[in-house]
Motif scaffolding. Structure first.
Motif, PDB file in Angstrom:
ATOM      1  N   MET A   1      47.285  11.595  90.015  1.00 33.18           N
ATOM      2  CA  MET A   1      46.720  11.192  88.728  1.00 33.18           C
ATOM      3  C   MET A   1      47.142  12.145  87.612  1.00 33.18           C
ATOM      4  SD  MET A   1      42.900   9.694  89.494  1.00 33.18           S
ATOM      5  CE  MET A   1      42.795   9.166  87.770  1.00 33.18           C
ATOM      6  N   ILE A   8      42.009   6.548  81.044  1.00 35.09           N
ATOM      7  CA  ILE A   8      41.822   7.128  82.380  1.00 35.09           C
ATOM      8  C   ILE A   8      40.435   7.764  82.487  1.00 35.09           C
ATOM      9  CG2 ILE A   8      42.698   8.810  84.030  1.00 35.09           C
ATOM     10  CD1 ILE A   8      45.450   8.490  82.746  1.00 35.09           C
ATOM     11  N   SER A  30      37.766   5.113  82.764  1.00 35.48           N
ATOM     12  CA  SER A  30      37.836   4.490  84.085  1.00 35.48           C
ATOM     13  C   SER A  30      37.150   5.358  85.137  1.00 35.48           C
ATOM     14  CB  SER A  30      39.300   4.260  84.480  1.00 35.48           C
ATOM     15  OG  SER A  30      39.946   3.403  83.565  1.00 35.48           O
ATOM     16  N   LEU A  31      37.381   6.662  85.067  1.00 36.18           N
ATOM     17  CA  LEU A  31      36.746   7.574  86.016  1.00 36.18           C
ATOM     18  C   LEU A  31      35.233   7.574  85.864  1.00 36.18           C
ATOM     19  CD1 LEU A  31      39.096  10.691  86.168  1.00 36.18           C
ATOM     20  CD2 LEU A  31      38.066   9.531  88.124  1.00 36.18           C
ATOM     21  N   SER A  74      41.275   6.030  90.024  1.00 35.88           N
ATOM     22  CA  SER A  74      40.076   6.677  89.497  1.00 35.88           C
ATOM     23  C   SER A  74      38.853   6.365  90.365  1.00 35.88           C
ATOM     24  CB  SER A  74      39.828   6.237  88.056  1.00 35.88           C
ATOM     25  OG  SER A  74      39.535   4.852  87.978  1.00 35.88           O
ATOM     26  N   ILE A 107      36.739  15.806  85.353  1.00 39.03           N
ATOM     27  CA  ILE A 107      37.304  14.627  84.694  1.00 39.03           C
ATOM     28  C   ILE A 107      37.993  15.026  83.401  1.00 39.03           C
ATOM     29  CG2 ILE A 107      36.728  12.438  83.575  1.00 39.03           C
ATOM     30  CD1 ILE A 107      34.412  12.166  85.558  1.00 39.03           C
TER      31      ILE A 107
END
Length: 369
Positions: free
Chosen positions: A49, A83, A86-87, A240, A265
């Motif tokens: 990632m 991203i 999404s996490l 994620s 994160i």
């Protein structure tokens, strides 16, 4: 073909790991892990990632060359925030996440960007160029929106009377989510249409001169980089969910501070942006660094809050937005110092040192509150 594989190795690995994580290796992501298995999975998922994040930065940089600023920085910011959202969404929807996850992530992003990254940027820029110039009107616009959003979403919930904890009731959540989106869209319109010059390096208001600080080697068409950027985000978003399982297990099993999940994160999505900001400052393009840092902070609240509130409302997930007294103090101090730092037209190393001191205090208080 060989050249494509070399340049897009992150994308290829991303899809391979995603297929494996959702296919043959899906059984490994259970409710518990042995320490060796956990470390292998975490390093693999987190590493891929991170590579995808850097790949997104590369394509966004090429788009910045082809489209001009502030579009390139804006595309970069939205890509990495996608991203992040999404996490957060994946962890929240797991049903076992701490209700403070979204708040802790936004607080971590603000502290890392506004103090850690800004501090390093100003120190390195001041070391190489003594003083650096930026566009005061652009920085003022960023800070005005950021102070409003941060106060409304991270401070005000502590003082509402409709709930016993620092959260919002349904009506408040719906209105706050809508207002946040409207304000962020309004800001984007100002940044990209009506007052683009506010966000360009002073003296470089035309596209050609402003793009001189980008590395344009290997740049292809707008369509190519736009498509590749979207493709890079696909495995990043899918992975994620798997990383969320690992983060949640690690925090719960080893009783780590609740804010660690947010810091992890934030670190993942901010690493490429931080390097891009530092590189811009070294080349004496402080305005691009300012756009990246302050733009990330504004986008984090402007996009994360509506997403988190929507999940809270429609999925019935508990969410607390108001920060504690310690974080409230650091947040107010950060806003005050940032207003002083970006209240002039030049910066130096001393301002960077001040921001770094605040960041160190934040890190210390995470582990020893």
């Amino acid at each position: 073909m060989v050249q494509f594989i070399r340049s897009e190795i992150a994308l290829i690995l991303g899809f391979l790991v995603t297929i494996s994580a959702y296919g043959p290796a899906s059984s490994l992501f259970g409710t518990s892990f042995s320490l060796p298995l956990y470390l292998v999975l975490f390093v693999a998922i987190f590493g891929v990632m991170l590579m995808l994040s850097f790949s997104a930065v590369r394509h966004a940089d090429h788009l910045a060359v082809l489209l001009g600023e502030p579009y390139g920085t804006l595309i970069l910011t939205i890509a990495v925030i996608t991203i992040e959202v999404s996490l957060i969404s994946a962890i929240m929807l797991s049903g076992e996440a701490a209700p403070t996850l979204a708040r802790d992530t936004m607080m971590a992003v603000l502290m890392i960007v506004m103090n850690g990254v800004v501090g390093v940027v100003l120190l390195i820029g001041g070391f190489h160029h003594r003083e650096q110039e930026f566009n005061l009107r652009g920085a003022s616009a960023f800070l005005t929106v950021l102070a409003t959003l941060a106060t409304m979403t991270l401070i005000l919930p502590n003082f509402t009377q409709s709930t016993p904890d620092p959260s919002l009731n349904r009506i408040q959540a719906e209105w706050f989510g809508v207002i946040t989106i409207i304000l962020y869209i309004t800001f984007l319109a100002i940044q990209t249409v009506r007052h683009k010059s506010f966000f360009m390096q002073p003296g470089h208001e035309n596209r050609d001169s402003d793009d001189a600080h980008h590395d344009v080697s290997g740049s292809k068409s707008v369509t190519y980089h736009a498509v590749m950027l979207l493709l890079v985000l696909v495995p990043a978003v899918l992975l994620s969910k798997k990383l969320a399982v690992l983060v949640e297990f690690g925090v719960g099993t080893w009783h780590l501070p609740a804010a660690i999940g947010g810091v992890m994160i934030a670190s993942l999505v901010l690493a490429p942006e931080a390097l891009a900001a530092v590189a811009a400052a070294r080349k004496n393009f402080l305005q691009r660094a300012v756009n990246i840092c302050l733009g990330s902070a504004v986008a984090t609240i402007g996009l994360t809050v509506p997403a988190a509130l929507a999940i809270s409302i429609y999925a019935g997930v508990d969410i607390q937005l108001g920060v504690g007294n310690t974080d409230l103090t650091l947040l107010l101090l950060t806003m005050f110092v940032s207003a002083l730092t970006f209240g002039g037209v030049r910066t130096n190393m001393l301002q960077g040192a001040v921001h770094l001191v605040i960041f160190v205090v934040y890190v210390v208080l995470i582990f020893n509150p």
